[in-house]
Design an enzyme around this catalytic site. Structure first.
Site, PDB file in Angstrom:
ATOM      1  N   GLU A 127     -20.058  64.420  -2.301  1.00 37.31           N
ATOM      2  CA  GLU A 127     -21.210  64.545  -1.133  1.00 37.31           C
ATOM      3  C   GLU A 127     -20.947  63.366  -0.227  1.00 37.31           C
ATOM      4  O   GLU A 127     -20.994  63.387   1.117  1.00 37.31           O
ATOM      5  CB  GLU A 127     -22.668  64.124  -2.118  1.00 37.31           C
ATOM      6  CG  GLU A 127     -23.156  65.434  -2.448  1.00 37.31           C
ATOM      7  CD  GLU A 127     -23.055  66.538  -1.559  1.00 37.31           C
ATOM      8  OE1 GLU A 127     -23.578  66.502  -0.213  1.00 37.31           O
ATOM      9  OE2 GLU A 127     -22.626  67.802  -1.851  1.00 37.31           O
ATOM     10  N   GLY A 177     -18.092  62.185   0.224  1.00 38.15           N
ATOM     11  CA  GLY A 177     -16.911  62.354   1.285  1.00 38.15           C
ATOM     12  C   GLY A 177     -17.164  63.116   2.267  1.00 38.15           C
ATOM     13  O   GLY A 177     -16.540  62.842   3.391  1.00 38.15           O
ATOM     14  N   GLU A 198     -18.845  68.746 -11.708  1.00 42.78           N
ATOM     15  CA  GLU A 198     -18.207  67.725 -12.207  1.00 42.78           C
ATOM     16  C   GLU A 198     -18.923  66.917 -13.010  1.00 42.78           C
ATOM     17  O   GLU A 198     -20.171  66.491 -12.568  1.00 42.78           O
ATOM     18  CB  GLU A 198     -17.220  66.983 -11.300  1.00 42.78           C
ATOM     19  CG  GLU A 198     -16.724  65.446 -11.636  1.00 42.78           C
ATOM     20  CD  GLU A 198     -15.987  64.966 -10.452  1.00 42.78           C
ATOM     21  OE1 GLU A 198     -16.579  64.633  -9.405  1.00 42.78           O
ATOM     22  OE2 GLU A 198     -14.553  64.544 -11.017  1.00 42.78           O
ATOM     23  N   CYS A 229     -11.446  61.593 -12.264  1.00 41.94           N
ATOM     24  CA  CYS A 229     -11.542  62.739 -11.324  1.00 41.94           C
ATOM     25  C   CYS A 229     -10.748  63.908 -11.665  1.00 41.94           C
ATOM     26  O   CYS A 229     -11.280  65.053 -11.246  1.00 41.94           O
ATOM     27  CB  CYS A 229     -11.297  62.271 -10.013  1.00 41.94           C
ATOM     28  SG  CYS A 229      -9.784  61.201  -9.787  1.00 41.94           S
ATOM     29  N   LYS A 247     -13.845  47.658   0.081  1.00 43.16           N
ATOM     30  CA  LYS A 247     -15.215  47.852  -0.567  1.00 43.16           C
ATOM     31  C   LYS A 247     -15.071  48.337  -1.865  1.00 43.16           C
ATOM     32  O   LYS A 247     -15.019  49.636  -1.950  1.00 43.16           O
ATOM     33  CB  LYS A 247     -16.209  48.634   0.537  1.00 43.16           C
ATOM     34  CG  LYS A 247     -17.647  48.013  -0.092  1.00 43.16           C
ATOM     35  CD  LYS A 247     -18.652  49.153   0.426  1.00 43.16           C
ATOM     36  CE  LYS A 247     -18.753  50.386  -0.773  1.00 43.16           C
ATOM     37  NZ  LYS A 247     -19.210  49.684  -1.896  1.00 43.16           N
ATOM     38  N   GLY A 293     -14.144  58.986  -4.275  1.00 37.12           N
ATOM     39  CA  GLY A 293     -15.561  58.795  -4.716  1.00 37.12           C
ATOM     40  C   GLY A 293     -16.076  60.446  -4.820  1.00 37.12           C
ATOM     41  O   GLY A 293     -15.305  61.452  -5.040  1.00 37.12           O
ATOM     42  N   SER A 294     -17.426  60.520  -4.631  1.00 36.62           N
ATOM     43  CA  SER A 294     -18.091  61.929  -4.766  1.00 36.62           C
ATOM     44  C   SER A 294     -17.883  62.783  -3.666  1.00 36.62           C
ATOM     45  O   SER A 294     -17.485  62.364  -2.624  1.00 36.62           O
ATOM     46  CB  SER A 294     -19.571  61.715  -5.329  1.00 36.62           C
ATOM     47  OG  SER A 294     -20.114  61.207  -4.037  1.00 36.62           O
ATOM     48  N   GLU A 329     -10.401  61.365  -1.631  1.00 32.73           N
ATOM     49  CA  GLU A 329      -9.962  61.844  -2.783  1.00 32.73           C
ATOM     50  C   GLU A 329     -11.219  62.095  -3.584  1.00 32.73           C
ATOM     51  O   GLU A 329     -11.866  61.308  -3.881  1.00 32.73           O
ATOM     52  CB  GLU A 329      -9.079  60.817  -3.455  1.00 32.73           C
ATOM     53  CG  GLU A 329      -8.095  61.414  -4.710  1.00 32.73           C
ATOM     54  CD  GLU A 329      -8.630  61.360  -5.911  1.00 32.73           C
ATOM     55  OE1 GLU A 329      -9.439  62.262  -6.126  1.00 32.73           O
ATOM     56  OE2 GLU A 329      -8.124  60.697  -6.543  1.00 32.73           O
TER      57      GLU A 329
HETATM   58  P1  ADP Z   1     -19.948  57.735  -7.781  1.00 28.22           P
HETATM   59  O1  ADP Z   1     -20.652  59.173  -7.867  1.00 28.22           O
HETATM   60  O2  ADP Z   1     -18.678  57.887  -8.165  1.00 28.22           O
HETATM   61  O3  ADP Z   1     -20.532  56.491  -7.616  1.00 28.22           O
HETATM   62  P2  ADP Z   1     -19.820  57.697  -4.841  1.00 28.22           P
HETATM   63  O4  ADP Z   1     -19.052  58.312  -3.718  1.00 28.22           O
HETATM   64  O5  ADP Z   1     -21.272  57.504  -4.603  1.00 28.22           O
HETATM   65  O6  ADP Z   1     -19.356  58.090  -6.406  1.00 28.22           O
HETATM   66  O7  ADP Z   1     -19.276  55.969  -4.624  1.00 28.22           O
HETATM   67  C1  ADP Z   1     -17.840  55.794  -4.320  1.00 28.22           C
HETATM   68  C2  ADP Z   1     -17.686  54.651  -3.521  1.00 28.22           C
HETATM   69  O8  ADP Z   1     -18.421  54.884  -2.116  1.00 28.22           O
HETATM   70  C3  ADP Z   1     -18.798  53.307  -3.844  1.00 28.22           C
HETATM   71  O9  ADP Z   1     -17.736  52.434  -3.519  1.00 28.22           O
HETATM   72  C4  ADP Z   1     -19.662  53.507  -3.018  1.00 28.22           C
HETATM   73  O10 ADP Z   1     -20.506  52.478  -2.843  1.00 28.22           O
HETATM   74  C5  ADP Z   1     -19.216  54.192  -1.855  1.00 28.22           C
HETATM   75  N1  ADP Z   1     -20.497  54.950  -0.931  1.00 28.22           N
HETATM   76  C6  ADP Z   1     -21.513  55.438  -1.392  1.00 28.22           C
HETATM   77  N2  ADP Z   1     -22.148  56.009  -0.423  1.00 28.22           N
HETATM   78  C7  ADP Z   1     -21.555  55.828   0.863  1.00 28.22           C
HETATM   79  C8  ADP Z   1     -21.662  55.986   2.022  1.00 28.22           C
HETATM   80  N3  ADP Z   1     -22.795  56.628   2.361  1.00 28.22           N
HETATM   81  N4  ADP Z   1     -21.047  55.560   2.958  1.00 28.22           N
HETATM   82  C9  ADP Z   1     -19.617  54.816   2.743  1.00 28.22           C
HETATM   83  N5  ADP Z   1     -19.499  54.482   1.571  1.00 28.22           N
HETATM   84  C10 ADP Z   1     -20.287  54.853   0.321  1.00 28.22           C
END
Ligand code: ADP
Length: 482
Positions: free
Chosen positions: A231, A233, A385, A284, A175, A228-229, A250
């Site tokens: 939160e 994670g 960050e 990151c 995804k 990703g972020s 990560e």
């Molecule tokens: P950023 O702040 O870098 O956009 P996110 O953590 O929001 O980081 O997004 C990183 C990835 O995680 C993206 O592919 C996003 O669509 C996905 N994502 C965001 N929210 C969720 C969730 N609740 N469950 C699974 N994947 C998510």
């Protein structure tokens, strides 16, 4: 009229069953680039079924190792053949400069080769358990992998997960981030041409709540590899706990960069700037907290200011550009809010670079390199960050003081140390609680070496042998001989 791109499930190109679409932007101009399906839970279910069936039927995990390796090597060659096209897509979708996009594509091809090589070398163990028995330790693929990736290195981050997962014998649902699905959608054709059986690799496009979360919850998924972020994670880890899914996280960072007074400033100054401004600061491991030894502080501030002013903002397609736009309007606002918060908390602005003047770029999401001194110890700009080109410069006097400062963070992804004394570099490198410490450099992440975080930067490792092991289970086979 922007084009429509379908997603790829079970070897077929399809729209979302809900008929919903997501607009994808070019961040350099703000224009819509394409639209992609906004996957719903039913689409995710179809992808999970396809990946599960492909895994359980053994079309991939039970294929001869050298045949599996051949497919990944062929895929690497196809990525190289399409280098320009992939880089162009990455530039128009992510905003990064062309030379950086080309480097990402090259590394993505190399990752396929690197992990293809592992397939025929991976082995288990035979353990000493006495004369009457034999214990074999086997490494087996974990099963169905959900790879959820962010938008800062769309192709590279995808490949850091997909290549080792496939090498391990897993099947994959990728995804991509909703902002940057374009290069991920090139991969199915590449894998198909290389001979990967259908169902082994699937791409589901969509946002976090609509597509990411159903993937994390899906009972057919065995392993989640997420970048990703913090939160998101944490949320993924909580949800994954319900079915004890394996998880690699990560997450973010707020990495320190330490310049001792004996450092070679000809390397340390550009290296420090690259550590914060590379990829627009959307990294990151950006080493954004810069600590400088007292005696050279004023000089370093001046040199950093000169270096930061050299950065040329613009479209990634312009060869003169050294820094592109941020990924989105909301990211631009977020970074600008951090810059404002630093000023509100008493930091002094030393540099704010120039924005592009070209009127065609007036709708783009640009933030210029920004450098502060005098940021308060626990202010937001020092603790959180930013994911943008914002640096703070802070003085220190002793080695132990700077180690304490470097470690004064909930994160632990990376750190950089600049010194000519190798014993000091190693001492400080060992004392910093982070997954990667660079001595006299910042940011290299060779595909052969493990990458990942201490503390709230996550757990598990990507890249290197460790990155492959994240997709392997360990089985003990015990055989009674007498
Ligand atoms: P950023 O702040 O870098 O956009 P996110 O953590 O929001 O980081 O997004 C990183 C990835 O995680 C993206 O592919 C996003 O669509 C996905 N994502 C965001 N929210 C969720 C969730 N609740 N469950 C699974 N994947 C998510």
């Amino acid at each position: 009229m922007p084009g429509e791109q379908l997603m790829y499930i079970g070897g077929r190109w399809i729209p979302s069953q809900d008929g919903l679409w997501l607009d994808v932007y070019n961040p350099a101009t703000g224009a819509v680039l394409a639209r992609v399906p906004s996957a719903c839970a039913r689409d995710v279910d179809a992808a999970c079924q396809a990946a599960r069936t492909a895994f359980d039927a053994g079309v991939w995990p039970a294929m001869a190792e050298r045949a599996r390796a051949r497919i990944l090597f062929d895929a690497a060659n196809l990525v190289r053949e399409r280098r320009q096209q992939l880089a162009m897509l990455e530039v128009t979708n992510s905003g990064k400069p062309m030379q950086d996009a080309l480097a990402d594509v090259d590394e993505a091809a190399y990752l396929l080769e690197y992990y293809a090589g592992w397939i025929t070398k991976l082995s288990g163990e035979v353990l000493p358990v006495g004369p009457d028995a034999m214990s074999l330790v086997l490494r087996e693929p974990m099963g169905v992998v959900a790879a959820i990736v962010p938008w800062n290195y769309p192709l590279l981050m995808a490949m850091q997960k997909v290549a080792p997962a496939l090498a391990a014998g897993c099947t994959v649902i990728l995804k991509p981030a909703e902002q940057t699905p374009m290069t991920a959608l090139e991969l199915p054709e590449i894998f198909e041409l290389a001979g990967l059986p259908s169902g082994v690799f699937n791409v589901v496009t969509g946002d976090g709540p609509g597509a990411g979360e159903p993937l994390v919850r899906h009972p057919m998924v065995d392993k989640i590899s997420f970048t990703g972020s913090l939160e998101v994670g944490k949320r993924i880890q909580r949800i994954a706990a319900d079915s004890v899914k394996r998880v690699t996280l990560e997450l973010g960072g707020k990495s320190p960069n330490i310049i001792f007074s004996d450092a070679d400033l000809e390397r340390a100054i550009p290296g420090t700037c690259l550590g914060v401004f590379w990829n627009q600061g959307e990294v990151c491991s950006a080493t954004a907290r810069v600590y400088v030894e007292d005696g050279i502080f004023d000089r370093v501030v001046e040199l950093i200011a000169q270096e930061a002013k050299k950065v040329r903002l613009g479209s990634g397609l312009d060869p003169a550009t050294t820094m592109g736009p941020l990924i989105s309007q909301s990211q631009k606002r977020r970074v600008e809010a951090y810059i404002q918060s630093a000023q509100d908390d008493g930091a002094s602005l030393v540099v704010q670079g120039a924005l592009p003047v070209n009127p065609e770029l007036s709708g783009g999401f640009y933030v210029a390199p920004t450098v502060f001194v005098g940021a308060a110890k626990h202010s937001k700009i020092m603790m959180e960050e930013v994911f943008g080109p914002v640096m703070t410069l802070t003085r220190f006097t002793t080695e132990s003081e700077v180690i304490d400062k470097a470690n004064d963070t909930p994160y632990g992804l990376a750190a950089a140390v600049w010194t000519r004394q190798i014993d000091r570099g190693l001492r400080v490198g060992k004392a910093i609680r982070a997954g990667t410490v660079w001595i006299n450099d910042s940011q290299p992440a060779p595909s052969e070496a493990p990458w990942g975080g201490y503390k709230q930067s996550g757990f598990g490792r990507e890249l290197g042998r460790q990155g492959l092991e994240e997709f392997l289970e360990t089985k003990h086979l015990f055989i009674r001989l007498h």
